[in-house]
Enzyme design. Sequence first.
Site, mmCIF file in Angstrom:
data_model
loop_
_atom_site.group_PDB
_atom_site.id
_atom_site.type_symbol
_atom_site.label_atom_id
_atom_site.label_comp_id
_atom_site.label_asym_id
_atom_site.label_seq_id
_atom_site.Cartn_x
_atom_site.Cartn_y
_atom_site.Cartn_z
ATOM 1 C CB SER A 95 1.167 -40.043 76.819
ATOM 2 O OG SER A 95 0.449 -39.389 75.802
ATOM 3 C CG HIS B 155 4.091 -42.375 79.169
ATOM 4 N ND1 HIS B 155 3.351 -41.778 80.157
ATOM 5 C CD2 HIS B 155 4.302 -41.426 78.231
ATOM 6 C CE1 HIS B 155 3.135 -40.514 79.832
ATOM 7 N NE2 HIS B 155 3.698 -40.284 78.675
ATOM 8 C CD GLU C 23 3.041 -42.859 83.885
ATOM 9 O OE1 GLU C 23 2.415 -42.483 84.885
ATOM 10 O OE2 GLU C 23 2.599 -42.705 82.727
ATOM 11 C CG ASN D 10 0.141 -37.535 81.049
ATOM 12 O OD1 ASN D 10 0.863 -36.749 81.676
ATOM 13 N ND2 ASN D 10 0.445 -37.982 79.842
#
Length: 707
Positions: free
Chosen positions: A414, A435, A447, A485
Amino acid sequence: MSDLVQLTKQNNIAIITINNPPVNALSPGVPEGISEAIDQIANDPSVKAAVLIGGGRTFIAGADIKEFGKMTTGKPRGAGLLPLLLKIEDSAKPVIVAIHGTAFGGGLEVAMSGHYRVAVAGAQVGQPEVKLGIIPGAAGTQRLPRLAGVAKAVEMCTTGNPVKANDALKSGIIDKIIDSDLLAGAIAFANEVAAKPASKTRERNDKLGNAAENAAVFAAARETLAKKQRGLKAPQAAIDAIEAATKMPFEEGCQFEQKLFIDCLFSDQSKSLIHVFFSEREVSKIPDVPKDIKLIPVNSAAVIGAGTMGGGIAMVLANAGIPVSLKETDQAALDRGLATIKSNYDNSAKRGRFTPADAEARFKRIKPTLSYDDFADVDLVIEAVFEGMALKKEIFKDLDRICKPGAILASNTSTLSIDEIASATTRPESVIGTHFFSPANVMRLLEIVRGKATSKEVIATCMNLSKTLGKIGVLVGNCRGFVGNRMFGPYRREAQFLVEEGASIPAVDKALTDFGFAMGPLATGDLAGLDVGWRIRKEYRHLEKPGVRQPFAEDKLCELGRFGQKTGGGWYKYDENRKASPDPEVDALVKKWVAEAGTPQRQISAEEIADRCLYALVNEGARILEEGFALRASDIDIIYLNGYGFPAHRGGPMWYADTVGLKKVLARVEEFHKAHGELWEPAPLLKRLADQGKSFADFGKQESAAR
Ligand code: 3H9
């Protein structure tokens, strides 16, 4: 006649065929063509009845959604649908509507104006308008309750969910299921009914119920809305319109519906949801990857790591019918992982999501292993061990040695660099990031992280695989935290700052739930585990600029072992059912810590809380976009809508900023910059677009035009 509609004849039955690929939407020309066909049929004495059918893969999937934007900017085209539907219904020769694929929205409304409806077993009908922030606008709320009853109409129009042919038959929306060829079956049906008197849907009042029963249906639906679709305009309007059908004559009901339809169509909610509809389809288009590129077949897979993420990913693959080896390093961890998977499947079977046999079959597709034995032949490996570069590189070195040439080697990291992970192999072109979001078997976002060397075939295969897995894949570039993120960092940072500056913990969360998030940023932290961010912050502390303010209260909570829900306390305290309540102990601690740090305290409005958190997302999103780590602003929106609980009716962070206006957003960011220092430095792209009077959506368009 318009070339979108053809009129042919088979003996005494006229056949009106709509040919407006891909989904036979009611684009300008289609309603006109049908209208002309009905006129010709009326004037042709040899015709006894007509069949209305869609060419290609579906019946009419609804109004042409692209036209709505033109309507709201004052450039409507094409004739209104209501008069056409009256004309069909008033036809002296019965019109039999033959449905395959989807009869959605305006498509179902056209179908309901016919005298009979027949469908293939695989067909679906629905009024999905609420998903676009609108309500049916061509008498759907008036005709549907007359065919299906009030309760069914309320359910269909407020949820927008489709019903299958069988269910549609039971509820009276269709009259017959055709098991053989649809056109032939519809013609046979037409011959049967041609001489019989046909009823008009708008004159059928027998299913409209009585006042007392209806009042209970509407009250229950409004209560559900208040809980489940808080703040949404369209579902509420749909109930009002159906209520009108039970209380007003048909024509008045239609006028009432029309007014609500227009109100909804011109709302920001509808514009946002329509943006989401097109963005979801745009996201799979990768400018430099040809549409017809050869995909790598993925018929078998392996997952490394049977923890929460690895186990969830194995389930996702198994659910899609792909056999998967699940590898751990020790038996105990493997057993634990497998037990969790088993109990997840058992629970799904208990809740009726799968039959017990189906759950068992899915579980059996997952083969536990402690060795790399099966890895030589698999088409795809997904590594899902904990976040540590050294370990990941070691694993990829092994994979490089063991896996067959051409196998896709994916990491579920991540935060870590895909390029660095790929550098451990001799085939960086086969390495990619996938991800997943936790819980992987539930969350829709995936992702897909493109490394410097990742091949186009591998990218296209993973984008395609995301669909097979029931996910929405978004291609992102390789930067720290990728897109989701990376933006989440500043968002949660501001939430923490706000608490340290004097906002109460529930006030911070409430400002964001009032905006429409399912959960506020602090409660989300408690759910995900505060220790996750704490560990990452510790690892990257050396990258922080000295002298730049950083939040500290959350780290201090972690030092006390308050990791969130899993430890019974984080920002909130949790009972045994994980129900949150404010914790006076945390309030006292925060008060003490900020006093020690000398952080000035003040009253903070809900508006400032929301702006600080949301514009932190937007400012970082703008940097990501300009740096090219996301292809389009709308891709960032899709990430936030599907992975972070951003409310769909706000369209995603970048769209939301566009609706506020980038000049206003920039002014607020500049204010925060002045007050809070360099973390709020306006992103150059935000500044540039605001100065030029443009939007993030414009930037996307320029970019795709250039490619
Ligand atoms: C309405 O009807 C209001 C009424 O009450 C009338 C008021 C007056 N318009 O999804 P796909 C495009 S509101 C324009 O990938 P699938 C789509 O963008 C409408 N374009 O295929 C895509 O284009 P591209 C109510 C549309 O097989 C391509 O078609 N109806 C429309 O996975 C293929 O779409 C709905 O809300 C449209 N209506 O799914 C139905 N629909 O290839 C919305 C699709 O350039 N549509 N496109 O990216 C759907 O739910 C799905 O598209 C459907 C097919 C199930 C039909």
